[in-house]
Design a protein around this motif. Sequence first.
Motif, PDB file in Angstrom:
ATOM      1  N   VAL A 210       0.864  -1.187   0.000  1.00  0.00           N
ATOM      2  CA  VAL A 210       0.000   0.000   0.000  1.00  0.00           C
ATOM      3  C   VAL A 210       0.899   1.234   0.000  1.00  0.00           C
ATOM      4  O   VAL A 210       1.714   1.413   0.909  1.00  0.00           O
ATOM      5  CB  VAL A 210      -0.927  -0.012   1.236  1.00  0.00           C
ATOM      6  CG1 VAL A 210      -1.677   1.305   1.364  1.00  0.00           C
ATOM      7  CG2 VAL A 210      -1.906  -1.174   1.137  1.00  0.00           C
ATOM      8  N   TYR A 211       0.758   2.059  -1.033  1.00  0.00           N
ATOM      9  CA  TYR A 211       1.630   3.227  -1.148  1.00  0.00           C
ATOM     10  C   TYR A 211       1.296   4.271  -0.073  1.00  0.00           C
ATOM     11  O   TYR A 211       0.114   4.631   0.110  1.00  0.00           O
ATOM     12  CB  TYR A 211       1.460   3.893  -2.518  1.00  0.00           C
ATOM     13  CG  TYR A 211       1.925   3.073  -3.706  1.00  0.00           C
ATOM     14  CD1 TYR A 211       2.822   2.008  -3.564  1.00  0.00           C
ATOM     15  CD2 TYR A 211       1.475   3.375  -4.988  1.00  0.00           C
ATOM     16  CE1 TYR A 211       3.237   1.273  -4.665  1.00  0.00           C
ATOM     17  CE2 TYR A 211       1.897   2.643  -6.102  1.00  0.00           C
ATOM     18  CZ  TYR A 211       2.778   1.588  -5.923  1.00  0.00           C
ATOM     19  OH  TYR A 211       3.188   0.868  -7.016  1.00  0.00           O
ATOM     20  N   GLY A 212       2.348   4.763   0.599  1.00  0.00           N
ATOM     21  CA  GLY A 212       2.201   5.865   1.559  1.00  0.00           C
ATOM     22  C   GLY A 212       1.233   5.519   2.671  1.00  0.00           C
ATOM     23  O   GLY A 212       1.216   4.394   3.181  1.00  0.00           O
ATOM     24  N   ASP A 213       0.376   6.497   3.028  1.00  0.00           N
ATOM     25  CA  ASP A 213      -0.555   6.277   4.144  1.00  0.00           C
ATOM     26  C   ASP A 213      -1.804   5.493   3.721  1.00  0.00           C
ATOM     27  O   ASP A 213      -2.643   5.150   4.554  1.00  0.00           O
ATOM     28  CB  ASP A 213      -0.960   7.621   4.774  1.00  0.00           C
ATOM     29  CG  ASP A 213      -1.603   8.584   3.769  1.00  0.00           C
ATOM     30  OD1 ASP A 213      -2.011   8.143   2.677  1.00  0.00           O
ATOM     31  OD2 ASP A 213      -1.696   9.791   4.074  1.00  0.00           O
ATOM     32  N   GLY A 214      -1.951   5.235   2.417  1.00  0.00           N
ATOM     33  CA  GLY A 214      -3.099   4.434   1.947  1.00  0.00           C
ATOM     34  C   GLY A 214      -4.411   5.206   1.937  1.00  0.00           C
ATOM     35  O   GLY A 214      -5.469   4.650   1.664  1.00  0.00           O
TER      36      GLY A 214
END
Length: 341
Positions: A210-214
């Motif tokens: 999941v990229y970054g904070d999602g």
Amino acid sequence: MSKHNTLLVTGGAGFIGSNFIRYYLKNHPDHQIINLDLLTYAGNLSTVAEVANLPNYRFVHGDIRDAQLVDQLMTEVEKVVHFAAETHVDRSIMEPALFLETNIIGTQVLLDAALRHDIKQFHHISTDEVFGALSLDTDEKFDEHTPYNPHSPYSASKAASDHLVRAYGDTYGLPYTLSNCSNNYGEYHFPEKMIPLAITNLMDEQKVPVYGDGLYVRDWLYVQDHAQGIDLILQHGQIGETYLFGGLYKDINNLELIKMILKIMNKDESYIEHVLDRPGHDRRYSVDFSETSRKLGWQPSLELEEGLRKTIAWYQTHQDWWRPLKEKNQSYFTKQYKNRK
Ligand code: NAD
Ligand code: TYD
């Protein structure tokens, strides 16, 4: 094949194009389709195997940038539905040049040939990503009047192709229609995109990156609903109009989407792995498709959870389709995901 009721479909061996072809031939058994596709890493003849032997379907292996080939094919058709493109944002960040060549130059070659041969309708398939990003703290949605503000090489190249299509309409009178659609999901979706990547990873007990904070928001539409919308534009669309397609009435972020998939697949949240963010990652997409609904009498037919269940079941029973593709593209996955943790 007679020209009457004959469509040239570009990129028909890819995800949405193949779903459209299967939908269209089922619903118009007396019409003809010529499918022009280069069979890049994203194109696969197995996606159209179901129709391959129909007398009203023909596959042509070739490039939309090949002016001579395109010119020849345009003599045989009444309408064009243009899907062919490089489509993955992460790949566009790695290799933008190919996106400009295919998505912009390829479109221009098709437009020139369409003009030369008096094509009755050139339908251009585009994306909501051309509008840029909405913020998380508004209820704002994209509509037919939202200005273009693309952020990735992919969306910038699609925006350029949309501008070209409209310019050919305004300048040369090309009879075009255009649709901007949100993220599609469903059968034959290449397993590098979020939903099929998550499903196929989970089937192999692997985590979902999941990229970054999602907390990124996408609108999701079941691909066969998109196919139906395009068919309606071919039948009832107004020349020179733009149509917007989307699937959701309520926002869902990537983390919530993955949790929905985990629940359907009976997995816990330990399968979520936050990884380094995508550069230039658009925060939120949301589409107001009410005007299109009104004009075409179109509605998304599936709730997201129902569509996901159907899609997951399809990936579980079609491992012979996606496993070789994932295997063959291992070098992409390594390049994209190594050193991202
Ligand atoms: P895809 O990547 O699955 O398929 C693209 C197809 O185009 C492949 O079959 C590929 O072989 C073919 N192609 C690529 N370059 C070509 C060339 N030079 N000549 C001929 N064929 C070529 O893409 P998709 O997800 O099916 O998207 C289709 C269209 O819909 C694209 O224009 C995309 O921008 C648009 N779109 C996609 C989404 C989505 O969620 N996938 C959403 C909105 C709009
Ligand atoms: P994607 O399927 O690549 O479509 P697009 O970027 O065209 O919207 O990605 C959908 C969303 O999922 C987007 O916000 C990026 C995110 N994403 C991840 O978090 N991890 C991944 O491994 C991928 C491929 C996407």
